[in-house]
Write an enzyme that holds these catalytic residues in place. Structure first.
Site, PDB file in Angstrom:
ATOM      1  N   CYS A  35      38.892  48.528  33.142  1.00 36.89           N
ATOM      2  CA  CYS A  35      40.322  48.477  32.837  1.00 36.89           C
ATOM      3  C   CYS A  35      40.605  47.345  31.858  1.00 36.89           C
ATOM      4  O   CYS A  35      39.983  46.285  31.929  1.00 36.89           O
ATOM      5  CB  CYS A  35      41.124  48.253  34.119  1.00 36.89           C
ATOM      6  SG  CYS A  35      41.300  49.738  35.109  1.00 36.89           S
ATOM      7  N   ARG A  61      33.184  48.668  34.218  1.00 35.63           N
ATOM      8  CA  ARG A  61      32.695  47.297  34.399  1.00 35.63           C
ATOM      9  C   ARG A  61      31.424  47.293  35.255  1.00 35.63           C
ATOM     10  O   ARG A  61      30.462  46.566  34.989  1.00 35.63           O
ATOM     11  CB  ARG A  61      33.811  46.507  35.098  1.00 35.63           C
ATOM     12  CG  ARG A  61      33.494  45.064  35.372  1.00 35.63           C
ATOM     13  CD  ARG A  61      33.600  44.227  34.138  1.00 35.63           C
ATOM     14  NE  ARG A  61      33.402  42.813  34.402  1.00 35.63           N
ATOM     15  CZ  ARG A  61      33.305  41.900  33.446  1.00 35.63           C
ATOM     16  NH1 ARG A  61      33.383  42.239  32.182  1.00 35.63           N
ATOM     17  NH2 ARG A  61      33.125  40.645  33.747  1.00 35.63           N
ATOM     18  N   LYS A  87      35.578  52.072  46.388  1.00 34.03           N
ATOM     19  CA  LYS A  87      35.086  52.291  45.003  1.00 34.03           C
ATOM     20  C   LYS A  87      34.213  51.125  44.555  1.00 34.03           C
ATOM     21  O   LYS A  87      33.109  51.316  44.048  1.00 34.03           O
ATOM     22  CB  LYS A  87      36.275  52.427  44.041  1.00 34.03           C
ATOM     23  CG  LYS A  87      35.870  52.346  42.571  1.00 34.03           C
ATOM     24  CD  LYS A  87      37.049  52.315  41.643  1.00 34.03           C
ATOM     25  CE  LYS A  87      37.718  51.001  41.484  1.00 34.03           C
ATOM     26  NZ  LYS A  87      37.394  50.170  40.329  1.00 34.03           N
ATOM     27  N   ASN A  88      34.711  49.900  44.734  1.00 31.44           N
ATOM     28  CA  ASN A  88      33.977  48.761  44.165  1.00 31.44           C
ATOM     29  C   ASN A  88      32.678  48.476  44.913  1.00 31.44           C
ATOM     30  O   ASN A  88      31.698  48.046  44.308  1.00 31.44           O
ATOM     31  CB  ASN A  88      34.893  47.536  44.058  1.00 31.44           C
ATOM     32  CG  ASN A  88      35.908  47.707  42.936  1.00 31.44           C
ATOM     33  OD1 ASN A  88      35.723  48.564  42.068  1.00 31.44           O
ATOM     34  ND2 ASN A  88      36.973  46.933  42.958  1.00 31.44           N
ATOM     35  N   ASP A 127      44.076  43.289  42.721  1.00 33.14           N
ATOM     36  CA  ASP A 127      44.108  44.756  42.655  1.00 33.14           C
ATOM     37  C   ASP A 127      45.301  45.348  43.403  1.00 33.14           C
ATOM     38  O   ASP A 127      45.495  46.567  43.384  1.00 33.14           O
ATOM     39  CB  ASP A 127      42.800  45.347  43.200  1.00 33.14           C
ATOM     40  CG  ASP A 127      41.627  45.054  42.285  1.00 33.14           C
ATOM     41  OD1 ASP A 127      41.858  44.659  41.132  1.00 33.14           O
ATOM     42  OD2 ASP A 127      40.472  45.216  42.735  1.00 33.14           O
ATOM     43  N   ARG A 131      37.561  39.570  30.201  1.00 30.66           N
ATOM     44  CA  ARG A 131      36.451  39.932  31.086  1.00 30.66           C
ATOM     45  C   ARG A 131      35.067  39.651  30.477  1.00 30.66           C
ATOM     46  O   ARG A 131      34.244  40.563  30.310  1.00 30.66           O
ATOM     47  CB  ARG A 131      36.577  41.389  31.544  1.00 30.66           C
ATOM     48  CG  ARG A 131      37.937  41.668  32.155  1.00 30.66           C
ATOM     49  CD  ARG A 131      38.041  43.059  32.728  1.00 30.66           C
ATOM     50  NE  ARG A 131      37.488  43.170  34.069  1.00 30.66           N
ATOM     51  CZ  ARG A 131      37.484  44.290  34.780  1.00 30.66           C
ATOM     52  NH1 ARG A 131      37.981  45.383  34.289  1.00 30.66           N
ATOM     53  NH2 ARG A 131      36.971  44.307  35.993  1.00 30.66           N
ATOM     54  N   ASP A 172      29.832  35.635  30.712  1.00 32.43           N
ATOM     55  CA  ASP A 172      29.119  34.366  30.552  1.00 32.43           C
ATOM     56  C   ASP A 172      28.528  33.854  31.871  1.00 32.43           C
ATOM     57  O   ASP A 172      27.439  33.275  31.887  1.00 32.43           O
ATOM     58  CB  ASP A 172      30.059  33.313  29.938  1.00 32.43           C
ATOM     59  CG  ASP A 172      31.351  33.154  30.728  1.00 32.43           C
ATOM     60  OD1 ASP A 172      31.976  34.176  31.055  1.00 32.43           O
ATOM     61  OD2 ASP A 172      31.719  32.007  31.039  1.00 32.43           O
ATOM     62  N   VAL A 221      44.179  35.829  38.259  1.00 34.50           N
ATOM     63  CA  VAL A 221      42.776  36.266  38.130  1.00 34.50           C
ATOM     64  C   VAL A 221      42.525  36.864  36.740  1.00 34.50           C
ATOM     65  O   VAL A 221      41.549  36.501  36.076  1.00 34.50           O
ATOM     66  CB  VAL A 221      42.411  37.269  39.245  1.00 34.50           C
ATOM     67  CG1 VAL A 221      40.983  37.782  39.075  1.00 34.50           C
ATOM     68  CG2 VAL A 221      42.594  36.631  40.623  1.00 34.50           C
ATOM     69  N   ARG A 226      40.222  57.109  38.228  1.00 37.07           N
ATOM     70  CA  ARG A 226      39.037  56.244  38.345  1.00 37.07           C
ATOM     71  C   ARG A 226      38.908  55.692  39.753  1.00 37.07           C
ATOM     72  O   ARG A 226      37.801  55.374  40.191  1.00 37.07           O
ATOM     73  CB  ARG A 226      39.160  55.056  37.397  1.00 37.07           C
ATOM     74  CG  ARG A 226      39.200  55.436  35.954  1.00 37.07           C
ATOM     75  CD  ARG A 226      39.391  54.216  35.141  1.00 37.07           C
ATOM     76  NE  ARG A 226      38.227  53.362  35.350  1.00 37.07           N
ATOM     77  CZ  ARG A 226      37.806  52.454  34.504  1.00 37.07           C
ATOM     78  NH1 ARG A 226      38.470  52.267  33.391  1.00 37.07           N
ATOM     79  NH2 ARG A 226      36.758  51.738  34.760  1.00 37.07           N
TER      80      ARG A 226
HETATM   81  N1  EPU Z   1      35.025  36.055  34.512  1.00 32.94           N
HETATM   82  C1  EPU Z   1      34.549  35.224  33.513  1.00 32.94           C
HETATM   83  N2  EPU Z   1      33.225  35.264  33.215  1.00 32.94           N
HETATM   84  C2  EPU Z   1      32.358  36.087  33.875  1.00 32.94           C
HETATM   85  C3  EPU Z   1      32.852  36.924  34.915  1.00 32.94           C
HETATM   86  C4  EPU Z   1      34.199  36.872  35.216  1.00 32.94           C
HETATM   87  O1  EPU Z   1      35.311  34.491  32.884  1.00 32.94           O
HETATM   88  O2  EPU Z   1      31.154  36.073  33.547  1.00 32.94           O
HETATM   89  C5  EPU Z   1      36.466  36.026  34.813  1.00 32.94           C
HETATM   90  C6  EPU Z   1      37.130  37.359  34.471  1.00 32.94           C
HETATM   91  O3  EPU Z   1      37.446  37.439  33.108  1.00 32.94           O
HETATM   92  C7  EPU Z   1      38.347  37.351  35.363  1.00 32.94           C
HETATM   93  C8  EPU Z   1      37.860  36.593  36.607  1.00 32.94           C
HETATM   94  O4  EPU Z   1      36.663  35.919  36.212  1.00 32.94           O
HETATM   95  O5  EPU Z   1      39.378  36.645  34.754  1.00 32.94           O
HETATM   96  C9  EPU Z   1      37.562  37.494  37.779  1.00 32.94           C
HETATM   97  O6  EPU Z   1      36.621  38.485  37.418  1.00 32.94           O
HETATM   98  P1  EPU Z   1      35.523  39.047  38.419  1.00 32.94           P
HETATM   99  O7  EPU Z   1      34.218  38.914  37.746  1.00 32.94           O
HETATM  100  O8  EPU Z   1      35.700  38.464  39.776  1.00 32.94           O
HETATM  101  O9  EPU Z   1      35.942  40.573  38.461  1.00 32.94           O
HETATM  102  P2  EPU Z   1      34.992  41.815  38.211  1.00 32.94           P
HETATM  103  O10 EPU Z   1      33.724  41.649  38.921  1.00 32.94           O
HETATM  104  O11 EPU Z   1      34.979  42.130  36.763  1.00 32.94           O
HETATM  105  C10 EPU Z   1      35.813  43.101  40.314  1.00 32.94           C
HETATM  106  C11 EPU Z   1      36.424  44.430  40.561  1.00 32.94           C
HETATM  107  C12 EPU Z   1      37.847  44.435  40.036  1.00 32.94           C
HETATM  108  C13 EPU Z   1      38.637  43.336  40.747  1.00 32.94           C
HETATM  109  C14 EPU Z   1      37.943  41.982  40.539  1.00 32.94           C
HETATM  110  C15 EPU Z   1      38.609  40.844  41.284  1.00 32.94           C
HETATM  111  C16 EPU Z   1      34.509  45.873  40.372  1.00 32.94           C
HETATM  112  C17 EPU Z   1      33.821  46.938  39.619  1.00 32.94           C
HETATM  113  N3  EPU Z   1      35.655  45.443  39.861  1.00 32.94           N
HETATM  114  O12 EPU Z   1      35.844  42.940  38.901  1.00 32.94           O
HETATM  115  O13 EPU Z   1      38.392  45.687  40.384  1.00 32.94           O
HETATM  116  O14 EPU Z   1      39.928  43.257  40.208  1.00 32.94           O
HETATM  117  O15 EPU Z   1      36.580  42.081  40.982  1.00 32.94           O
HETATM  118  O16 EPU Z   1      38.697  41.121  42.631  1.00 32.94           O
HETATM  119  O17 EPU Z   1      34.052  45.463  41.420  1.00 32.94           O
HETATM  120  C18 EPU Z   1      39.875  47.484  40.177  1.00 32.94           C
HETATM  121  O18 EPU Z   1      39.275  48.024  41.130  1.00 32.94           O
HETATM  122  O19 EPU Z   1      40.955  47.931  39.711  1.00 32.94           O
HETATM  123  C19 EPU Z   1      39.303  46.299  39.569  1.00 32.94           C
HETATM  124  C20 EPU Z   1      39.671  45.846  38.375  1.00 32.94           C
END
Ligand code: EPU
Length: 518
Positions: free
Chosen positions: A209, A185, A115-116, A401, A214, A217, A423, A496
Site C-alpha cells: 500500500c 510488501r 493476512k499478515n 491498520d 517504506r 534499511d 507509524v 488485498r
Molecule cells: N521502516 C523503516 N525502515 C525499514 C522498515 C520499516 O524506516 O527498514 C519504517 C516504515 O517506513 C514505517 C515503519 O517503519 O514507517 C513501520 O513499518 P514496519 O516495517 O513495521 O511495517 P511493515 O512490516 O512494512 C507490516 C504490515 C502492515 C502494518 C505494519 C505496522 C505486513 C505485510 N504488513 O508492514 O500492514 O501496517 O506492519 O503494523 O505485515 C496492512 O495490512 O494494511 C498493512 C499495511
C-alpha cells in the site's frame, strides 16, 4: 515525535502540535470538496445480471455492458422484509461496492485467518524441507501473490479452500519474480530464508500500500549483522554470505521495531550458524504466530513477545502443519462496523487482548463490549457516542491498520477527536474521501482533527475511491452509516486484505452489493 495538547481559552480552542498552534474551528473545517455525485438510473433487480448503459457526467453514454450483481435478492434475510430497494447502477465500468446505508447490523461474523501472518509464514516455508501445510490461510489477492512469489522460485504450491501446502524442496532460484515482489510488501520477506538457505538472494524492492516511503534499511543492516554483504542495485537488493558459505549468528538492535524486518531477520537467523540476539524487535501478535510456526518446524526461538528475541540457528527446518491466528485487523474492522452503525454483533475467534487499545477507546466512547472464551460481543445501541483521541504506535499501541476505520467512526461521534498517525507518514488519503461523505476533518501533517457531526446529522452517500487497503475499508464503514447510497471504487485495494467482505457484511444485515462488469 508529535506532541499534541488541547488548549482552551474562553473564545477559542487551540491545538498545540510540536509547538505550533492550530486554531480549532468550533464549527468544523471549511466544507471539503464534494464528490461528483451519482448519476441516478432506474433501479434494477438485485442478483443475477442486467444490461446497463454506462457513462460519466461529461460523457453520458460510453457503451453498454453486462453487469453481474452479487447481492441479496429481494426478500432475502439481509433485507429483513424492509422497504429496501436495489441501488442505482453506477456511472463507470470498474467493479465497485454499492452500499445502501442506514441498516442496523446484527448476528455473528466468523473471522478469517490473519493476512499478515499468512504472508510471513508462507515466506518461512522456504526454511523447511518437505511439505508444510498451512490452514486458516485467507483467500486474498495478497496471499495468492505471495504463493506465486514462492512458485516463481520453484516451490510447489497446492491451494484447497483455506489450506495451502508448500513444498520448497525443488527451489532452485534465489531471485523471485520482481513484478510480483513489486506488488506486495510481504514479498520482500523471502530475502531472509533465501540468504539463510542458499547464502545468496536477489530480491526486488517491495511494493504494498502507498502509505509512506517504506524503506528496507533496517532489513539490510540486520542481514549485514548476520554476515551478509548487501547492496542495492537497479531497484534490487543483491546479497550474499560474506564467508561464501552461509549466514552466521550475530547481535543486532533494530532502530525501530519494524514488523517486516523483525520477521525477515528471524527467518534468516533460524538458518544462520550459532546464536542470534535481536533487540528492539516488534511485538505484534503476527511475530508470535511466525515464531510458533518456526518452532513447530524445529527452530529454537526464545523471548517472543518481549523486545528481545534469541534464536539458535539450525541447518534447515522441517515441514509441519500449522493453523494461522485469526486476523486481528479484520476483527477490529468489524467491531468498528458495528460501532459506526450503532449496532450489536458478535465475532469469533477473537483474542481480545490483542485489541485492547481499540476496546478501551470504544468503552470510553460508550459501547458495551463483553467476551466469553474466543467470542466477543459489541453492543452500541446508543445513537450518541463520545469522540476520543488516538495515536498509532507499534504493538501494544493503537494499530495503524485500524486508524482509517477508527477515523470513519469518529466522524460520526460527538465532539472533537484527534488522530495522530505516527507509524506511516502518508496514511491520510482516506480523509478527502471521508469528507466527500460529509465528514468534517482538518489535517495538519500526520495529525487529523475530526469534528464529529451535529446532533441528528448523518454522513451522506456519494461516490468515493479507495486509495489503499485500510483507507478503502474505512469508506465502506462510512457508507454503512451514511444516508443514501455510497459507491466505493478501487476495490482491488480492499480485496488485498478482506476475505468475503461484502458476504460477511450481508450476513450481518448490511445492504451491500458488488458490481462486476463482465
Ligand atoms: N521502516 C523503516 N525502515 C525499514 C522498515 C520499516 O524506516 O527498514 C519504517 C516504515 O517506513 C514505517 C515503519 O517503519 O514507517 C513501520 O513499518 P514496519 O516495517 O513495521 O511495517 P511493515 O512490516 O512494512 C507490516 C504490515 C502492515 C502494518 C505494519 C505496522 C505486513 C505485510 N504488513 O508492514 O500492514 O501496517 O506492519 O503494523 O505485515 C496492512 O495490512 O494494511 C498493512 C499495511
Amino acid at each position: 515525535m508529535i506532541r499534541a495538547t488541547r488548549v482552551r481559552t474562553p473564545v477559542a480552542a487551540f491545538l498545540v502540535i510540536n509547538s505550533s498552534k492550530i486554531r480549532v474551528d468550533p464549527t468544523g473545517p471549511r466544507a471539503g470538496p464534494s464528490g461528483p455525485g451519482l448519476r441516478v438510473h432506474p433501479p434494477g433487480r438485485p442478483g443475477g445480471s442486467r444490461v446497463q448503459e454506462v457513462g460519466t457526467r461529461n460523457r453520458p453514454i460510453l457503451g453498454r455492458v453486462r453487469v453481474r450483481v452479487h447481492g441479496q435478492r429481494a426478500g432475502s434475510g439481509a433485507g429483513r422484509g424492509s422497504q429496501w430497494k436495489p441501488p442505482p447502477l453506477p456511472a463507470d465500468p470498474d467493479p465497485k461496492l454499492m452500499i445502501t446505508g442506514g441498516a442496523k447490523l446484527s448476528g455473528h461474523v466468523p473471522i478469517s485467518g490473519s493476512k499478515n501472518s499468512a504472508l510471513s509464514v508462507l515466506a518461512a516455508t522456504l526454511c523447511c524441507s518437505g511439505s508444510s501445510k498451512l490452514t486458516n490461510v485467507p483467500n486474498l489477492s495478497d496471499t495468492r501473490t505471495m504463493a506465486s512469489i514462492l512458485g516463481s522460485l520453484g516451490a510447489q504450491i497446492e491451494f484447497s479452500g483455506n489450506d495451502v501446502i508448500v513444498n520448497s524442496d525443488r527451489v532452485g532460484s534465489v531471485e523471485p519474480d520482481a513484478a510480483l515482489v513489486g506488488d506486495i510488501r510481504g514479498g520482500f520477506f523471502v530475502v531472509g530464508p533465501l540468504l539463510g538457505r542458499f547464502g545468496e538472494a536477489v530480491v526486488a524492492l517491495p511494493g504494498g500500500c502507498d502509505i509512506g516511503a517504506r524503506p528496507v534499511d533496517i532489513y539490510i543492516r540486520g542481514l549485514r549483522a548476520l554476515g551478509a554483504v548487501v547492496e542495492v542495485r537497479e531497484n534490487k537488493v543483491v546479497a550474499h554470505a560474506a564467508n561464501g558459505k552461509g549466514l552466521v549468528g550475530g547481535k543486532f538492535r533494530l532502530d525501530y521495531p519494524s514488523v517486516g524486518a523483525t520477521e525477515t531477520l528471524m527467518m534468516a537467523a533460524c538458518l544462520a550458524e550459532g546464536k542470534t540476539l535481536l533487540s528492539n524487535v516488534a511485538r505484534e501478535p503476527e511475530i508470535y504466530d511466525l515464531a510458533c510456526f518456526l518452532m513447530k518446524s524445529g527452530a529454537q526461538v526464545e523471548g517472543v513477545g518481549s523486545d528481545k528475541i534469541c534464536i539458535y540457528g539450525n541447518n534447515r527446518l522441517h515441514g509441519t502443519e500449522y493453523g494461522l491466528m485469526p486476523d486481528r485487523i479484520e476483527t477490529g474492522t468489524f467491531i468498528l462496523a458495528a460501532a459506526i452503525t450503532r449496532s450489536s454483533i458478535s465475532l469469533s475467534p477473537v483474542f481480545p487482548n490483542w485489541l485492547s487499545s481499540l476496546i478501551d477507546k470504544l468503552l470510553y466512547a460508550g459501547c458495551k463490549i463483553t467476551h466469553n472464551h474466543d467470542t466477543l460481543e459489541l453492543s452500541s445501541s446508543k445513537e450518541e457516542l463520545r469522540g476520543f483521541d488516538i495515536r498509532t504506535l507499534p504493538y501494544p499501541g493503537f494499530p495503524t491498520d485500524l486508524q482509517p476505520q477508527t477515523m470513519a467512526l469518529l466522524s460520526t461521534c460527538n465532539g472533537l477527536s484527534i488522530v495522530q498517525e505516527s507509524v506511516f507518514e502518508n496514511r491520510m488519503t482516506h480523509v478527502k474521501e471521508l469528507e466527500k461523505l460529509g465528514a468534517k476533518i482538518q489535517v495538519c501533517g500526520s495529525t487529523a482533527l475530526i469534528y464529529g457531526l451535529e446532533k441528528g446529522n448523518k454522513l451522506s452517500g456519494t461516490r468515493v475511491v479507495a486509495a489503499d487497503l485500510r483507507g478503502g475499508v474505512s469508506l465502506v464503514l462510512a457508507g454503512l452509516a451514511a444516508e443514501g447510497i455510497t459507491e466505493v471504487n478501487g476495490l482491488s485495494h480492499i480485496d488485498r486484505g478482506y476475505e468475503n467482505l461484502e458476504t460477511k457484511l450481508r450476513l450481518l444485515g448490511a445492504r451491500v452489493e458488488r458490481l462486476d462488469f463482465v
